[in-house]
Design a protein around this motif. Structure first.
Motif, mmCIF file in Angstrom:
data_model
loop_
_atom_site.group_PDB
_atom_site.id
_atom_site.type_symbol
_atom_site.label_atom_id
_atom_site.label_comp_id
_atom_site.label_asym_id
_atom_site.label_seq_id
_atom_site.Cartn_x
_atom_site.Cartn_y
_atom_site.Cartn_z
ATOM 1 N N ALA A 12 0.832 -1.208 0.000
ATOM 2 C CA ALA A 12 0.000 0.000 0.000
ATOM 3 C C ALA A 12 0.862 1.252 0.000
ATOM 4 C CB ALA A 12 -0.921 -0.009 1.216
ATOM 5 N N ARG A 13 1.873 1.262 0.818
ATOM 6 C CA ARG A 13 2.723 2.443 0.909
ATOM 7 C C ARG A 13 3.476 2.699 -0.396
ATOM 8 N NH1 ARG A 13 6.556 3.900 6.115
ATOM 9 N NH2 ARG A 13 6.365 6.147 5.880
ATOM 10 N N GLN A 14 3.819 1.649 -1.091
ATOM 11 C CA GLN A 14 4.571 1.789 -2.344
ATOM 12 C C GLN A 14 3.673 2.086 -3.543
ATOM 13 O OE1 GLN A 14 6.636 -1.954 -2.457
ATOM 14 N NE2 GLN A 14 8.298 -1.265 -1.109
ATOM 15 N N ASN A 15 2.354 1.982 -3.335
ATOM 16 C CA ASN A 15 1.428 2.157 -4.457
ATOM 17 C C ASN A 15 0.263 3.066 -4.064
ATOM 18 O OD1 ASN A 15 2.330 -0.026 -6.637
ATOM 19 N ND2 ASN A 15 2.545 -0.955 -4.613
ATOM 20 N N LEU A 16 0.567 4.152 -3.377
ATOM 21 C CA LEU A 16 -0.486 5.022 -2.875
ATOM 22 C C LEU A 16 -1.319 5.657 -3.982
ATOM 23 C CD1 LEU A 16 1.259 6.817 0.145
ATOM 24 C CD2 LEU A 16 -0.458 5.015 0.216
ATOM 25 N N LYS A 17 -0.758 5.810 -5.183
ATOM 26 C CA LYS A 17 -1.510 6.409 -6.283
ATOM 27 C C LYS A 17 -2.603 5.478 -6.799
ATOM 28 C CE LYS A 17 0.552 8.824 -9.459
ATOM 29 N NZ LYS A 17 1.485 9.258 -10.525
ATOM 30 N N SER A 18 -2.505 4.180 -6.480
ATOM 31 C CA SER A 18 -3.505 3.206 -6.932
ATOM 32 C C SER A 18 -4.762 3.289 -6.072
ATOM 33 C CB SER A 18 -2.940 1.787 -6.875
ATOM 34 O OG SER A 18 -1.771 1.689 -7.666
ATOM 35 N N VAL A 19 -5.821 2.618 -6.521
ATOM 36 C CA VAL A 19 -7.078 2.597 -5.761
ATOM 37 C C VAL A 19 -6.917 1.835 -4.455
ATOM 38 C CG1 VAL A 19 -9.479 1.839 -5.791
ATOM 39 C CG2 VAL A 19 -8.458 2.842 -7.848
ATOM 40 N N LEU A 20 -6.136 0.754 -4.464
ATOM 41 C CA LEU A 20 -5.853 -0.066 -3.276
ATOM 42 C C LEU A 20 -7.132 -0.621 -2.646
ATOM 43 C CD1 LEU A 20 -3.001 2.053 -1.639
ATOM 44 C CD2 LEU A 20 -2.781 -0.103 -2.863
ATOM 45 N N SER A 21 -7.810 -1.448 -3.395
ATOM 46 C CA SER A 21 -9.029 -2.088 -2.909
ATOM 47 C C SER A 21 -8.687 -3.191 -1.905
ATOM 48 C CB SER A 21 -9.801 -2.690 -4.079
ATOM 49 O OG SER A 21 -9.039 -3.736 -4.673
ATOM 50 N N ILE A 22 -9.699 -3.629 -1.168
ATOM 51 C CA ILE A 22 -9.530 -4.756 -0.239
ATOM 52 C C ILE A 22 -9.066 -5.992 -1.010
ATOM 53 C CG2 ILE A 22 -10.750 -6.385 1.255
ATOM 54 C CD1 ILE A 22 -10.357 -3.800 2.640
ATOM 55 N N GLU A 23 -9.638 -6.184 -2.199
ATOM 56 C CA GLU A 23 -9.297 -7.358 -3.013
ATOM 57 C C GLU A 23 -7.811 -7.345 -3.389
ATOM 58 O OE1 GLU A 23 -13.483 -6.850 -2.849
ATOM 59 O OE2 GLU A 23 -11.933 -5.419 -3.464
ATOM 60 N N GLU A 24 -7.293 -6.178 -3.755
ATOM 61 C CA GLU A 24 -5.882 -6.084 -4.138
ATOM 62 C C GLU A 24 -4.970 -6.365 -2.944
ATOM 63 O OE1 GLU A 24 -2.658 -2.745 -5.798
ATOM 64 O OE2 GLU A 24 -4.813 -2.356 -5.921
ATOM 65 N N LEU A 25 -5.282 -5.778 -1.804
ATOM 66 C CA LEU A 25 -4.454 -5.984 -0.611
ATOM 67 C C LEU A 25 -4.535 -7.428 -0.133
ATOM 68 C CD1 LEU A 25 -5.241 -2.671 1.337
ATOM 69 C CD2 LEU A 25 -3.209 -3.211 -0.013
ATOM 70 N N ALA A 26 -5.722 -8.011 -0.218
ATOM 71 C CA ALA A 26 -5.891 -9.411 0.189
ATOM 72 C C ALA A 26 -5.089 -10.333 -0.734
ATOM 73 C CB ALA A 26 -7.369 -9.783 0.159
ATOM 74 N N TYR A 27 -5.055 -9.996 -2.019
ATOM 75 C CA TYR A 27 -4.274 -10.793 -2.979
ATOM 76 C C TYR A 27 -2.783 -10.750 -2.610
ATOM 77 C CZ TYR A 27 -2.149 -12.243 -7.378
ATOM 78 O OH TYR A 27 -1.392 -12.876 -8.324
ATOM 79 N N VAL A 28 -2.281 -9.568 -2.247
ATOM 80 C CA VAL A 28 -0.876 -9.435 -1.840
ATOM 81 C C VAL A 28 -0.605 -10.256 -0.583
ATOM 82 C CG1 VAL A 28 0.873 -7.817 -0.992
ATOM 83 C CG2 VAL A 28 -0.604 -7.173 -2.905
ATOM 84 N N ALA A 29 -1.587 -10.284 0.321
ATOM 85 C CA ALA A 29 -1.439 -11.052 1.568
ATOM 86 C C ALA A 29 -1.696 -12.543 1.360
ATOM 87 C CB ALA A 29 -2.392 -10.506 2.625
ATOM 88 N N ASN A 30 -2.217 -12.908 0.185
ATOM 89 C CA ASN A 30 -2.482 -14.310 -0.167
ATOM 90 C C ASN A 30 -3.545 -14.940 0.720
ATOM 91 O OD1 ASN A 30 -2.075 -16.554 -1.830
ATOM 92 N ND2 ASN A 30 -0.584 -17.462 -0.408
ATOM 93 N N ILE A 31 -4.604 -14.164 1.015
ATOM 94 C CA ILE A 31 -5.745 -14.672 1.758
ATOM 95 C C ILE A 31 -7.010 -14.051 1.154
ATOM 96 C CG2 ILE A 31 -4.624 -15.190 3.969
ATOM 97 C CD1 ILE A 31 -5.348 -12.482 4.967
ATOM 98 N N SER A 32 -8.163 -14.556 1.539
ATOM 99 C CA SER A 32 -9.413 -14.051 0.988
ATOM 100 C C SER A 32 -9.695 -12.633 1.510
ATOM 101 C CB SER A 32 -10.570 -14.966 1.374
ATOM 102 O OG SER A 32 -10.848 -14.839 2.762
ATOM 103 N N PRO A 33 -10.448 -11.828 0.755
ATOM 104 C CA PRO A 33 -10.771 -10.473 1.217
ATOM 105 C C PRO A 33 -11.447 -10.443 2.584
ATOM 106 C CG PRO A 33 -11.280 -10.675 -1.105
ATOM 107 C CD PRO A 33 -10.921 -12.052 -0.630
ATOM 108 N N ARG A 34 -12.371 -11.362 2.810
ATOM 109 C CA ARG A 34 -13.065 -11.388 4.099
ATOM 110 C C ARG A 34 -12.094 -11.711 5.239
ATOM 111 N NH1 ARG A 34 -18.433 -15.049 5.536
ATOM 112 N NH2 ARG A 34 -18.701 -14.267 7.683
ATOM 113 N N GLN A 35 -11.253 -12.736 5.033
ATOM 114 C CA GLN A 35 -10.268 -13.107 6.051
ATOM 115 C C GLN A 35 -9.259 -11.989 6.254
ATOM 116 O OE1 GLN A 35 -8.051 -16.639 5.136
ATOM 117 N NE2 GLN A 35 -7.033 -16.739 7.150
#
Length: 314
Positions: free
Chosen positions: A215-238
């Motif tokens: 997130a810090r390296q890509n602040l210009k992006s929308v940074l959705s929950i889905e994108e962050l969850a993908y980086v963390a390799n877990i489901s958006p809800r989890q």
């Protein structure tokens, strides 16, 4: 040659003295030495620091110094009456008087800080404001110069204060040369925040840390929950559940704090247009950033930007 006197009391924190190195290296940087640095105490002789070993000092007495800098203890402590009297007189006689971290309490007790804008370590800033209502404490600053009175935040901020003094005395080129010798950024701006959003969040797992770093390296992006969850390799809800459990924040709030920190840093380090700052930090538009600033700081971006500039010029 400018005489710099570091004043210590029993139990002082030895890290306060790292600022001495700035003046030492300044003597190597030019064609001839600029500073005469001395360690002072009320009566002179050995003074025991907070680690339990002693350092040799000279006795207070002479005001034939350019600058006095008061070293701080780990926590605010009682200052000998003789030292307080000396500080009160010294503030009227020397070009600069300063403190590092909790050393500001000694200056406040001596009456030197009355009516002044000052800073100290954020942990004890509110205590200072309560104990000394005549002092204008700004707890979220690296250092402040108000007239001939300089104060800094935590111990490492003493290096920034010393570099700013060096720049004031010898110019920006010498200050940059010394900073490079110390493997430091030139110096942090005086108005720069003491806090870091990533430090406040402090996640426990690598997965959440990876998402925050992304997130810090890509602040210009929308940074959705889905994108962050993908980086963390877990489901958006989890991800949402785990993120809140580890940090106490929602992902959206944490991202907003990171954007606020980045926007404020841009204001402190350059004269960028508000629209550009909003774009570069992911707020997308000026109005969205304005609302976030008012929620976080109680002030719009223009006021925060002006305050950072005024603190730097003070």
């Amino acid at each position: 040659m400018l005489k710099i006197g570091f004043i210590v009391n029993p139990g002082f924190q030895i890290m306060s003295l790292t600022a001495m190195t700035v003046f030492e290296f300044a003597n190597y940087a030019g064609k001839k030495p600029v500073y005469n640095v001395q360690l002072l105490s009320e009566h002179g002789g050995p003074v025991v620091n907070s680690l339990g070993f002693s350092m040799e000092t000279k006795a207070l007495g002479s005001f034939a110094f350019d600058t006095f800098i008061v070293a701080g203890p780990p926590v605010p402590d009682v200052v000998p009456p003789g030292v307080l009297a000396f500080l009160g007189n010294a503030a009227k006689k020397v070009r600069r008087i300063a403190s590092i971290c909790t050393g500001a309490f000694a200056l406040a007790e001596a009456g030197v800080l009355d009516g002044r804008r000052v800073t100290t370590h954020w942990v004890v800033a509110r205590e200072m404001a309560q104990r000394y209502p005549a002092v204008k404490v700004e707890e979220d600053r690296i250092y402040i110069a108000d007239g001939n009175v300089w104060t800094s935040a935590g111990m490492t901020a003493g290096l920034d204060l010393a570099l700013a003094m060096l720049e004031d005395d010898c110019g920006v080129q010498i200050a940059r040369q010394v900073a490079r010798s110390l493997v430091m950024y030139h110096r942090r701006a005086g108005g720069q925040s003491q806090f870091s959003s990533l430090l406040e969040v402090a996640p426990k797992s690598d997965r959440i840390q990876r998402a925050l770093t992304h997130a810090r390296q890509n602040l210009k992006s929308v940074l959705s929950i889905e994108e962050l969850a993908y980086v963390a390799n877990i489901s958006p809800r989890q991800f949402s559940r785990l993120f809140h459990a580890e940090t106490g924040h929602t992902p959206a709030k944490a991202v907003e704090n990171l954007r606020l920190e980045a926007a404020r840093l841009m204001m402190e380090e350059g004269n960028h247009p508000i629209e550009l700052i909003a774009r570069e930090t992911g707020f997308a538009d000026r109005e969205r950033m304005r609302r976030a600033f008012i929620r976080a700081f109680g002030q719009p971006p223009q006021t925060v930007k002006r305050g950072a500039r005024d603190a730097e010029e003070a």
